[in-house]
Design a protein around this motif. Sequence first.
Motif, PDB file in Angstrom:
ATOM      1  N   GLU A 197      55.636  72.342  69.219  1.00 24.65           N
ATOM      2  CA  GLU A 197      56.557  73.198  68.545  1.00 24.65           C
ATOM      3  C   GLU A 197      56.135  73.830  67.646  1.00 24.65           C
ATOM      4  N   PRO A 198      56.396  75.054  67.282  1.00 23.64           N
ATOM      5  CA  PRO A 198      55.942  76.012  66.401  1.00 23.64           C
ATOM      6  C   PRO A 198      56.068  75.379  64.730  1.00 23.64           C
ATOM      7  N   MET A 231      57.687  75.695  79.856  1.00 24.08           N
ATOM      8  CA  MET A 231      56.506  75.391  79.031  1.00 24.08           C
ATOM      9  C   MET A 231      57.011  75.485  77.621  1.00 24.08           C
ATOM     10  N   GLU A 232      57.618  76.530  77.091  1.00 17.46           N
ATOM     11  CA  GLU A 232      57.914  76.677  75.784  1.00 17.46           C
ATOM     12  C   GLU A 232      59.607  76.876  75.399  1.00 17.46           C
ATOM     13  N   LEU A 284      63.769  80.772  68.845  1.00 16.19           N
ATOM     14  CA  LEU A 284      62.995  81.478  67.641  1.00 16.19           C
ATOM     15  C   LEU A 284      63.246  82.916  67.538  1.00 16.19           C
ATOM     16  N   LEU A 285      63.271  83.703  68.928  1.00 16.00           N
ATOM     17  CA  LEU A 285      63.442  84.965  68.817  1.00 16.00           C
ATOM     18  C   LEU A 285      64.544  85.339  68.362  1.00 16.00           C
ATOM     19  N   GLU A 339      62.704  60.519  73.010  1.00 18.95           N
ATOM     20  CA  GLU A 339      63.843  61.691  73.304  1.00 18.95           C
ATOM     21  C   GLU A 339      63.196  62.918  73.752  1.00 18.95           C
ATOM     22  N   LYS A 340      62.309  63.298  73.085  1.00 16.67           N
ATOM     23  CA  LYS A 340      61.522  64.551  73.270  1.00 16.67           C
ATOM     24  C   LYS A 340      61.131  64.415  74.867  1.00 16.67           C
ATOM     25  N   THR A 341      60.349  63.412  75.103  1.00 17.82           N
ATOM     26  CA  THR A 341      59.647  63.287  76.280  1.00 17.82           C
ATOM     27  C   THR A 341      61.023  63.262  77.502  1.00 17.82           C
ATOM     28  N   LEU A 342      61.951  62.693  77.342  1.00 18.22           N
ATOM     29  CA  LEU A 342      63.049  62.583  78.403  1.00 18.22           C
ATOM     30  C   LEU A 342      63.608  63.990  78.307  1.00 18.22           C
ATOM     31  N   GLU A 343      63.743  64.577  77.250  1.00 23.82           N
ATOM     32  CA  GLU A 343      64.316  66.061  77.478  1.00 23.82           C
ATOM     33  C   GLU A 343      63.532  66.921  78.091  1.00 23.82           C
ATOM     34  N   LEU A 344      62.006  66.745  77.736  1.00 21.47           N
ATOM     35  CA  LEU A 344      61.287  67.733  78.718  1.00 21.47           C
ATOM     36  C   LEU A 344      61.343  67.292  80.124  1.00 21.47           C
ATOM     37  N   ASN A 345      61.067  66.258  80.515  1.00 22.57           N
ATOM     38  CA  ASN A 345      61.015  65.761  81.779  1.00 22.57           C
ATOM     39  C   ASN A 345      62.199  66.085  82.552  1.00 22.57           C
ATOM     40  N   ASN A 346      63.595  66.122  81.796  1.00 23.59           N
ATOM     41  CA  ASN A 346      64.711  66.455  82.612  1.00 23.59           C
ATOM     42  C   ASN A 346      64.732  68.035  82.964  1.00 23.59           C
TER      43      ASN A 346
END
Length: 343
Positions: A77-78, A99-100, A106-107, A151-158
């Motif tokens: 994360e930036p 991926m991001e 951000l934009l 939580e983040k891992t699950l979010e990413l995987n989903n």
Amino acid sequence: MKKIISIIILVATLTLVGYVLIKFSKKEESSTQTQNNQKITVVTTLFPFYDFAKNIGGDKVEVSLLLPPGAEPHSFEPRPTDILQISSADVFIYTGDLMEPWVDDLLQGIDSRDLIIIDASQEVDLVKTEHGHGHAHHDHENEDAHESDHEKTLELNNHYQESHLDPHFWLDFSNAQAVVKSIARALKNVQPENQELFENNAERYNLALSNLDQKYHQQLANCSTRKIIYGGHYAFGYLAHRYNLDYIAAQGFSPNSEITAQNLAELTEQTNQEKLNYVFYEELENSKIAEIIAKETNTETLPLSSAHNVSKKDLNENVSFISIMEKNLTNLTKGLNCNFKHE
Ligand SMILES: [Zn+2]
């Protein structure tokens, strides 16, 4: 979710600061420098795009890689300084929202009117595959201690699971060539007077990618096995498909996805069944999974790099995307026992 909200607040605060800084620095630049010796500033998320931009832009560009050396790209994360850097750049290249996922927010938070944005995934056809499922099972044991990570891992995987889209498209070199072309177009838009230089550089680089592709086809044509057993995340789907290889990874699309005993057993079984001599491990990530399989099956391990990122040492030694892929080819030729002799 908490992370996303805090990023939004951060972005909002930085927008004002960034805006003032940009206005100030642009004024400074135009009064002290002539148009010709101004370098185009390019910010990229992953290593391949960093390397492409340097090759196409030559001494006309100043390219920065957002990922710190060795950092895991899927959960990156930036930082506030990264946001400032993107907002004051001429060109920003990222992989895509798989991926991001933080790029959209951000934009929206920065003044991007003068920023050329390349979403590289828009230049290619993403492949849908069931392989990248990952295994987002709950690990209740350490839930309290690692709540936000988990939580983040699950979010990413989903995120990956919902789409089934594989984000590792740069490992098909024809996709890499499409991105190279789009980078050349972006640089040309910033400095039209250097159009010919950028086009020539892009053409030369794409020829090198074509040669690399041909080498892969030749060297991997005749092997005793076509099965790649990979003790890492599902990153080589595009490469395996292009060279007609059978690729089985221990994890889903992200290195954060969990490995189950069932996965390990399947990889071990396949290694035995195929009478393989080597299993592959993920360079820059944990090599333990491959080591366990190798020990279990009495085989050896070899590294494969998916080039999302590079180590500090490699960055200092100016490692290139092409040299990483050549090393991969050497290891694949050895690991799959391919019958190929250099002339
Ligand atoms: Zn990956």
